[in-house]
Design an enzyme around this catalytic site. Sequence first.
Site, PDB file in Angstrom:
ATOM      1  N   TYR A  61      34.402  26.591  82.401  1.00  8.76           N
ATOM      2  CA  TYR A  61      35.006  25.571  81.560  1.00  8.76           C
ATOM      3  C   TYR A  61      36.081  24.793  82.331  1.00  8.76           C
ATOM      4  O   TYR A  61      36.417  25.109  83.460  1.00  8.76           O
ATOM      5  CB  TYR A  61      35.650  26.227  80.342  1.00  8.76           C
ATOM      6  CG  TYR A  61      36.320  27.528  80.698  1.00  8.76           C
ATOM      7  CD1 TYR A  61      37.416  27.532  81.535  1.00  8.76           C
ATOM      8  CD2 TYR A  61      35.805  28.762  80.252  1.00  8.76           C
ATOM      9  CE1 TYR A  61      38.022  28.717  81.906  1.00  8.76           C
ATOM     10  CE2 TYR A  61      36.414  29.955  80.631  1.00  8.76           C
ATOM     11  CZ  TYR A  61      37.516  29.924  81.459  1.00  8.76           C
ATOM     12  OH  TYR A  61      38.114  31.084  81.845  1.00  8.76           O
TER      13      TYR A  61
ATOM     14  N   SER B 278      44.554  33.281  86.419  1.00  7.04           N
ATOM     15  CA  SER B 278      43.284  33.984  86.286  1.00  7.04           C
ATOM     16  C   SER B 278      42.946  34.162  84.817  1.00  7.04           C
ATOM     17  O   SER B 278      43.827  34.230  83.970  1.00  7.04           O
ATOM     18  CB  SER B 278      43.366  35.351  86.951  1.00  7.04           C
ATOM     19  OG  SER B 278      44.175  36.211  86.177  1.00  7.04           O
ATOM     20  N   LYS B 279      41.648  34.257  84.550  1.00 11.27           N
ATOM     21  CA  LYS B 279      41.211  34.377  83.155  1.00 11.27           C
ATOM     22  C   LYS B 279      41.720  35.678  82.566  1.00 11.27           C
ATOM     23  O   LYS B 279      41.845  35.819  81.366  1.00 11.27           O
ATOM     24  CB  LYS B 279      39.686  34.369  83.035  1.00 11.27           C
ATOM     25  CG  LYS B 279      38.967  33.395  83.902  1.00 11.27           C
ATOM     26  CD  LYS B 279      38.508  34.024  85.210  1.00 11.27           C
ATOM     27  CE  LYS B 279      39.008  33.164  86.360  1.00 11.27           C
ATOM     28  NZ  LYS B 279      38.902  33.760  87.681  1.00 11.27           N
ATOM     29  N   ARG B 280      41.985  36.652  83.463  1.00 11.29           N
ATOM     30  CA  ARG B 280      42.424  37.947  82.973  1.00 11.29           C
ATOM     31  C   ARG B 280      43.726  37.891  82.186  1.00 11.29           C
ATOM     32  O   ARG B 280      43.816  38.369  81.075  1.00 11.29           O
ATOM     33  CB  ARG B 280      42.633  38.881  84.159  1.00 11.29           C
ATOM     34  CG  ARG B 280      41.472  39.680  84.297  1.00 11.29           C
ATOM     35  CD  ARG B 280      41.027  40.622  85.202  1.00 11.29           C
ATOM     36  NE  ARG B 280      39.723  40.407  85.760  1.00 11.29           N
ATOM     37  CZ  ARG B 280      38.785  39.593  85.335  1.00 11.29           C
ATOM     38  NH1 ARG B 280      38.977  38.839  84.291  1.00 11.29           N
ATOM     39  NH2 ARG B 280      37.642  39.512  85.925  1.00 11.29           N
ATOM     40  N   ASN B 281      44.713  37.296  82.809  1.00 15.87           N
ATOM     41  CA  ASN B 281      46.049  37.347  82.228  1.00 15.87           C
ATOM     42  C   ASN B 281      46.492  36.068  81.531  1.00 15.87           C
ATOM     43  O   ASN B 281      47.541  36.043  80.912  1.00 15.87           O
ATOM     44  CB  ASN B 281      47.066  37.676  83.314  1.00 15.87           C
ATOM     45  CG  ASN B 281      46.621  38.837  84.166  1.00 15.87           C
ATOM     46  OD1 ASN B 281      46.235  39.873  83.646  1.00 15.87           O
ATOM     47  ND2 ASN B 281      46.633  38.668  85.472  1.00 15.87           N
TER      48      ASN B 281
END
Length: 469
Positions: free
Chosen positions: A19, A243-246
Amino acid sequence: MVSRSMNVRTRFAPSPTGYLHVGGARTALYCWLEARHHGGQFILRVEDSDRERSTDAAIEAILDGMRWLGLDYDEGPFYQTRRLDRYRQVAEDLLAAGKAYRCYCSRERLDNLRKTAMSRGQKPRYDGHCRTRNEPAPGISPVIRFRNPDHGTVVFHDQVKGRIEWANDELDDLIIFRSDGFPTYNFAVVVDDLDMAVSEVIRGDDHVNNTPRQINIYQALGATVPSFAHLPMILDKEGHKLSKRNNAVGVMEYREAGFLPHALLNYLVRLGWSHGDQEVFSRQQMIDFFTITDVNKAASRFDMSKLAWLNQHYLKQDDPASLAPELTWHLQRTGMDVSQGPDPEAVVVALRDRVHTLKEMAERARIWYAPIAEWDEKAIRKHLCNATAGNVLQTALRSFASLPDWNPDAIKAIINTIAHEQELGMGKVAQPLRVAMTGGGVSPSIEHTVYLVGRDEAIRRIEEALSRR
RNA sequence: GCUCCCUUCGUCUAGCGGUCCAGGACGCUGCCCUCUCAAGGCGGAAACACGAGUUCGAUUCUCGUAGGGAGCACCA
């Protein structure tokens, strides 16, 4: 080659592997602003030459993000995969001119080259083995390499970073066409930017290292080199890469979290760029004031609380009518039946000083669209179970029932009268009512809270509160 | 490892040789206002990474050091 006009033309060229994230959104914004500021064109180009990783869903997601932010483009979207013939043709030209050559080196040989260079403390680079040889090797479909100049330097004036100089002997003969017949990035961008007459290449600064190579290709093609502006990265709160993680990185995640597109844009434009001490910019002001040369060189961190502040600023500033549809969207997402409660526009007015996001607003508005889900025992004990609350509620009940005109001012008048006649402070009147209306001790001003509950429901809730004493 | 880039309050930034014992904003915090929560008003704490130069004078110029980042692919 296409000749370039004096016209400012910028482009945003995402690769559709996910995205639209906030870093990309800022790049897109700056490209858009630079074009709009100069009355030029903003082009959207999808860099999908890596067909392994590109997906249609990602293309849609990026387009959605651009649309939500209102970053409209004048040309495109163009797709690299539809321009393959063009890249082949330019590569053939380069081949014919002796500025590129076919390379038959095996991957093993290339790997070894890399390893030995690294072990000698050198930068891995191709040794030019096939420059002169040009002998087909059995079982190997060749790649095409660009013949990079051996000597001299490449100098360019980055609009953000300033002067950057690169020694040609740091550069090697990069592959411009893969053995599978697809161009590589460094080649495709040059051909695209040339064909699309892009005058200012604005992109993330992870591309600075590619720029000298690209400039050499421009020169080999006899083309004028565009100007470059490399934007620093956006880091997370801790100073690490987003990052998409955090972190919420996708632009549409911000919509879901209740942010307004212009608030995000305003936040993003100030992240790495400034116009004196100004913090709040309308779209038009951004366009008027933006200059790419004022962008900062250093990376910056994404600060949620400042975004939240800006978002609330716009919640307070914007016409409630313009906010109502978006609030409705959020109400529906949290499962509210908007037809069972007040006009969302009135809800905006009641809550906008109290929340930072539309999502929060929708959650807090629950008290007006659904029955009270849970009663706060502490609030009941404190505000309902005291000597005066009962009488206050009884009086309010009667007065509300006979109120000729149900509006905040009339409700406020009743509350004032009760306080006056019963010789109580506002707190002793408003708090019991608040608990009755909401089940808890926190809500907007009492007259608006009551008003939005609606007369019938207000009376019903007072009765229930009385029964819970 | 090599090459390139970056470095002002916790964060985003202003500053483009003297106007800076460094300004604004977010956040934090004190007071005021107040029917709760907010919003608002008025205050406060808080920074030029370090070391050499250049200069009459460096936050501002140069060079080092330290720290951070990016790139070094038949990925973009």
